[in-house]
Design an enzyme around this catalytic site. Structure first.
Site, PDB file in Angstrom:
ATOM      1  N   TRP A 115     -12.355  12.186   7.611  1.00  0.00           N
ATOM      2  CA  TRP A 115     -10.993  11.690   7.888  1.00  0.00           C
ATOM      3  C   TRP A 115     -11.001  10.180   7.804  1.00  0.00           C
ATOM      4  O   TRP A 115     -11.836   9.542   8.410  1.00  0.00           O
ATOM      5  CB  TRP A 115     -10.529  12.110   9.285  1.00  0.00           C
ATOM      6  CG  TRP A 115      -9.085  11.762   9.488  1.00  0.00           C
ATOM      7  CD1 TRP A 115      -8.005  12.517   9.144  1.00  0.00           C
ATOM      8  CD2 TRP A 115      -8.572  10.550  10.006  1.00  0.00           C
ATOM      9  NE1 TRP A 115      -6.837  11.853   9.428  1.00  0.00           N
ATOM     10  CE2 TRP A 115      -7.163  10.627   9.956  1.00  0.00           C
ATOM     11  CE3 TRP A 115      -9.139   9.363  10.490  1.00  0.00           C
ATOM     12  CZ2 TRP A 115      -6.314   9.583  10.375  1.00  0.00           C
ATOM     13  CZ3 TRP A 115      -8.316   8.346  10.910  1.00  0.00           C
ATOM     14  CH2 TRP A 115      -6.914   8.448  10.865  1.00  0.00           C
ATOM     15  N   ARG A 147     -13.957  -4.819   2.894  1.00  0.00           N
ATOM     16  CA  ARG A 147     -12.875  -4.381   3.762  1.00  0.00           C
ATOM     17  C   ARG A 147     -13.196  -4.465   5.258  1.00  0.00           C
ATOM     18  O   ARG A 147     -12.409  -4.002   6.089  1.00  0.00           O
ATOM     19  CB  ARG A 147     -12.504  -2.929   3.413  1.00  0.00           C
ATOM     20  CG  ARG A 147     -11.631  -2.802   2.199  1.00  0.00           C
ATOM     21  CD  ARG A 147     -10.211  -3.244   2.491  1.00  0.00           C
ATOM     22  NE  ARG A 147      -9.538  -2.297   3.359  1.00  0.00           N
ATOM     23  CZ  ARG A 147      -8.772  -2.622   4.385  1.00  0.00           C
ATOM     24  NH1 ARG A 147      -8.588  -3.889   4.710  1.00  0.00           N
ATOM     25  NH2 ARG A 147      -8.189  -1.697   5.117  1.00  0.00           N
ATOM     26  N   HIS A 192      -9.306   7.044   1.985  1.00  0.00           N
ATOM     27  CA  HIS A 192      -9.775   7.364   3.332  1.00  0.00           C
ATOM     28  C   HIS A 192     -11.005   8.267   3.345  1.00  0.00           C
ATOM     29  O   HIS A 192     -11.104   9.198   4.139  1.00  0.00           O
ATOM     30  CB  HIS A 192      -8.653   7.967   4.170  1.00  0.00           C
ATOM     31  CG  HIS A 192      -8.604   7.379   5.546  1.00  0.00           C
ATOM     32  ND1 HIS A 192      -8.986   8.062   6.665  1.00  0.00           N
ATOM     33  CD2 HIS A 192      -8.247   6.154   5.968  1.00  0.00           C
ATOM     34  CE1 HIS A 192      -8.854   7.294   7.732  1.00  0.00           C
ATOM     35  NE2 HIS A 192      -8.409   6.124   7.328  1.00  0.00           N
ATOM     36  N   ASP A 222      -5.164   4.012  -0.273  1.00  0.00           N
ATOM     37  CA  ASP A 222      -6.335   4.285   0.560  1.00  0.00           C
ATOM     38  C   ASP A 222      -6.698   5.756   0.432  1.00  0.00           C
ATOM     39  O   ASP A 222      -5.937   6.635   0.845  1.00  0.00           O
ATOM     40  CB  ASP A 222      -5.997   3.946   2.014  1.00  0.00           C
ATOM     41  CG  ASP A 222      -7.183   4.075   2.953  1.00  0.00           C
ATOM     42  OD1 ASP A 222      -8.256   4.511   2.489  1.00  0.00           O
ATOM     43  OD2 ASP A 222      -7.030   3.750   4.144  1.00  0.00           O
ATOM     44  N   TYR A 281      -3.100  11.236   6.257  1.00  0.00           N
ATOM     45  CA  TYR A 281      -3.266   9.907   6.845  1.00  0.00           C
ATOM     46  C   TYR A 281      -2.292   8.900   6.221  1.00  0.00           C
ATOM     47  O   TYR A 281      -2.100   8.855   5.016  1.00  0.00           O
ATOM     48  CB  TYR A 281      -4.701   9.421   6.622  1.00  0.00           C
ATOM     49  CG  TYR A 281      -4.847   7.927   6.758  1.00  0.00           C
ATOM     50  CD1 TYR A 281      -4.933   7.330   8.012  1.00  0.00           C
ATOM     51  CD2 TYR A 281      -4.860   7.099   5.638  1.00  0.00           C
ATOM     52  CE1 TYR A 281      -5.034   5.964   8.145  1.00  0.00           C
ATOM     53  CE2 TYR A 281      -4.971   5.725   5.756  1.00  0.00           C
ATOM     54  CZ  TYR A 281      -5.054   5.167   7.009  1.00  0.00           C
ATOM     55  OH  TYR A 281      -5.145   3.802   7.133  1.00  0.00           O
ATOM     56  N   GLU A 309     -14.153  -0.591   5.692  1.00  0.00           N
ATOM     57  CA  GLU A 309     -13.524  -0.770   6.998  1.00  0.00           C
ATOM     58  C   GLU A 309     -14.307  -0.100   8.115  1.00  0.00           C
ATOM     59  O   GLU A 309     -14.147  -0.466   9.284  1.00  0.00           O
ATOM     60  CB  GLU A 309     -12.076  -0.281   6.987  1.00  0.00           C
ATOM     61  CG  GLU A 309     -11.876   1.206   6.947  1.00  0.00           C
ATOM     62  CD  GLU A 309     -10.397   1.575   7.032  1.00  0.00           C
ATOM     63  OE1 GLU A 309     -10.057   2.425   7.865  1.00  0.00           O
ATOM     64  OE2 GLU A 309      -9.596   1.018   6.275  1.00  0.00           O
ATOM     65  N   GLU A 316      -8.914   2.111  -2.246  1.00  0.00           N
ATOM     66  CA  GLU A 316      -9.734   1.837  -1.061  1.00  0.00           C
ATOM     67  C   GLU A 316     -10.464   3.088  -0.583  1.00  0.00           C
ATOM     68  O   GLU A 316      -9.911   4.189  -0.612  1.00  0.00           O
ATOM     69  CB  GLU A 316      -8.817   1.321   0.052  1.00  0.00           C
ATOM     70  CG  GLU A 316      -9.520   1.058   1.370  1.00  0.00           C
ATOM     71  CD  GLU A 316      -8.550   0.679   2.467  1.00  0.00           C
ATOM     72  OE1 GLU A 316      -8.995   0.655   3.637  1.00  0.00           O
ATOM     73  OE2 GLU A 316      -7.367   0.425   2.182  1.00  0.00           O
ATOM     74  N   GLU A 344      -4.783  -7.286   4.859  1.00  0.00           N
ATOM     75  CA  GLU A 344      -3.985  -6.187   5.381  1.00  0.00           C
ATOM     76  C   GLU A 344      -3.210  -6.672   6.603  1.00  0.00           C
ATOM     77  O   GLU A 344      -3.743  -7.376   7.449  1.00  0.00           O
ATOM     78  CB  GLU A 344      -4.897  -5.022   5.771  1.00  0.00           C
ATOM     79  CG  GLU A 344      -4.151  -3.816   6.305  1.00  0.00           C
ATOM     80  CD  GLU A 344      -5.081  -2.652   6.626  1.00  0.00           C
ATOM     81  OE1 GLU A 344      -4.597  -1.516   6.708  1.00  0.00           O
ATOM     82  OE2 GLU A 344      -6.297  -2.891   6.785  1.00  0.00           O
ATOM     83  N   ARG A 349       0.849  -1.183   0.000  1.00  0.00           N
ATOM     84  CA  ARG A 349       0.000   0.000   0.000  1.00  0.00           C
ATOM     85  C   ARG A 349       0.886   1.234   0.000  1.00  0.00           C
ATOM     86  O   ARG A 349       1.843   1.314   0.791  1.00  0.00           O
ATOM     87  CB  ARG A 349      -0.924   0.017   1.225  1.00  0.00           C
ATOM     88  CG  ARG A 349      -2.011   1.097   1.147  1.00  0.00           C
ATOM     89  CD  ARG A 349      -2.791   1.235   2.431  1.00  0.00           C
ATOM     90  NE  ARG A 349      -2.058   2.012   3.430  1.00  0.00           N
ATOM     91  CZ  ARG A 349      -2.614   2.522   4.527  1.00  0.00           C
ATOM     92  NH1 ARG A 349      -3.893   2.321   4.786  1.00  0.00           N
ATOM     93  NH2 ARG A 349      -1.884   3.198   5.391  1.00  0.00           N
TER      94      ARG A 349
END
Length: 409
Positions: A409, A290, A219, A217, A159, A269, A243, A346, A147
């Site tokens: 975030w 995820r 995010h 990602d 992030y 996630e 992602e 992951e 990643r």
């Protein structure tokens, strides 16, 4: 067999973890992970005050019945706190059942569908040389999929970049939750990010070649049309996945993204039930699920979710950074090994203090994880070591745009 005790253990080696330990009248114990990053004590209270009294005297082998009882009897369903608490109970019961059977848990889930579990590591850098060094370091550790996260010119903190400044002046390699009394404020500029990122992936591909699987990602920080633009811009660099490109609580938003890009999409996630995925899976708007075992109701619920996804050729990409304890990671690995539609796992290696508290049998060799052959999950909790590390308040950061608006975030 009956449950005679259930203890909630909050410990902070490297970071905060919530662990449930269930004990039976035959002396078998099982562990479950109830960690919810930045809101750990809410799950600890939910378990200790509301769930543990309901477990005493129950048959630990009745896993499905216990799951349904905890989900339906409370009336207030779903949500990350409830589902993390249910997951802790569910995983602990599977640990007990597998120990009673004298088998590693994956054998009770149908046995192994593969010899190893491909994992991806987290590389990051404030600039290209630092990013390249991080990628090389992860390749040396054995990772075969990487990643890529990078700083963006004009943005102070992004992030996933471990080397960037933090609110308390410390480096956070293991997770972004900082041990500060209030959440750290970070800035964000989506247009700057969209301008910068394609060039980063072009440079990484030029340096490391076309074969290395690369992930990124987003995010949740883009609108659907911004996510579509980024996915299209990244197509030449053949990502394994993009992602969380946009907040997916609005599941229909992914229709717009899907119309404009063939970059594979991973979502979920922050989801905690199958209902969060219903449209995404049925309309094949994503390629990877995820969710974490820890946040989505445990092994019982995740197995059903992934079976649903398999009908649409959607694969697993189970959440596994260090805000998942070794107990939650082990549960994910047993599931990864057993299911047919495994995609990738992951994996962030935990710190030395965490490894002192949680004794693990799972292994990482040549880019592949394996849960091991010990009966149960293969993780034991050293309660004496855990007691050395009391809970410490820690918060994930949050974002504001240049005009002061709070952003995703």
């Amino acid at each position: 067999m009956k449950i005679v005790a259930a203890d909630v253990i909050v410990s902070s080696p490297d970071r905060n973890f919530v662990t449930l330990k269930i004990t039976t009248d035959e002396g078998l114990t099982g562990l479950g992970d109830g960690t919810l990053n930045g809101r750990e004590l809410s799950v600890a209270s939910y378990l200790a005050d509301h769930v543990v009294p309901l477990l005493i005297g129950r048959d630990p082998h009745r896993i499905e019945d216990t799951w349904q009882f905890l989900y339906r009897s409370a009336y207030w369903r779903r949500g990350p706190v409830t589902m993390a608490a249910i997951a802790a109970v569910d995983v602990a019961l599977w640990d007990i059942k597998a120990k009673a059977a004298g088998m590693p848990l994956y054998q009770l889930l149908g046995g192994a569908s593969r010899t190893g579990i491909m994992a991806y590591g987290h590389a990051s850098g404030r600039d290209l040389p630092e990013l390249f060094d991080s990628i090389r370091h992860h390749l040396e550790l054995g990772f075969r999929s990487i990643r890529v996260q990078t700083s963006v010119p004009g943005i102070n903190a992004v992030y996933g970049v471990a080397a960037q400044p933090s609110a308390d002046g410390k480096r956070y390699d293991y997770e972004p939750a900082q041990r500060t009394p209030l959440p750290a404020e970070e800035d964000w500029d989506t247009r700057a990010y969209l301008r910068h990122l394609p060039g980063v992936f072009e440079a990484v591909r030029n340096e490391f070649g076309p074969e290395l699987p690369l992930l990124h990602d987003g995010h949740h920080r883009m609108t659907p049309i911004q996510a579509a633009k980024l996915g299209k811009a990244l197509e030449p660099y053949d990502l394994f996945w993009l992602e969380d490109c946009t907040p997916a609580e609005n599941q229909e938003a992914l229709r717009l993204v899907r119309q404009h890009t063939t970059t594979p999409l991973a979502i979920g996630e922050v989801f905690n039930t199958v209902w969060d995925y219903q449209t995404l899976i049925r309309e094949q708007l994503i390629d990877y699920v995820r969710s974490a075992v820890t946040h989505t109701g445990g092994i019982t619920a995740m197995r059903k979710l992934l079976d649903f996804a398999a009908q649409y050729q959607i694969k697993s990409g189970i959440h596994g950074p260090t805000d998942i304890s070794p107990v939650g990671m082990a549960a994910a690995l047993h599931l990864d090994l057993a299911i047919h539609n495994f995609g990738i796992q992951e994996y962030m290696q935990h710190g030395p203090l965490t490894n002192e508290v949680f004794r693990q049998s799972f292994t990482f060799t040549d880019g592949y994880l394996h849960p091991g052959e010990q009966p149960g999950l293969g993780v034991e909790l050293d309660e004496e070591a855990a007691a050395k590390f009391p809970y410490q308040p820690a918060y994930l950061p949050y974002n504001r745009l240049k005009d002061g608006t709070v952003h995703d975030w």
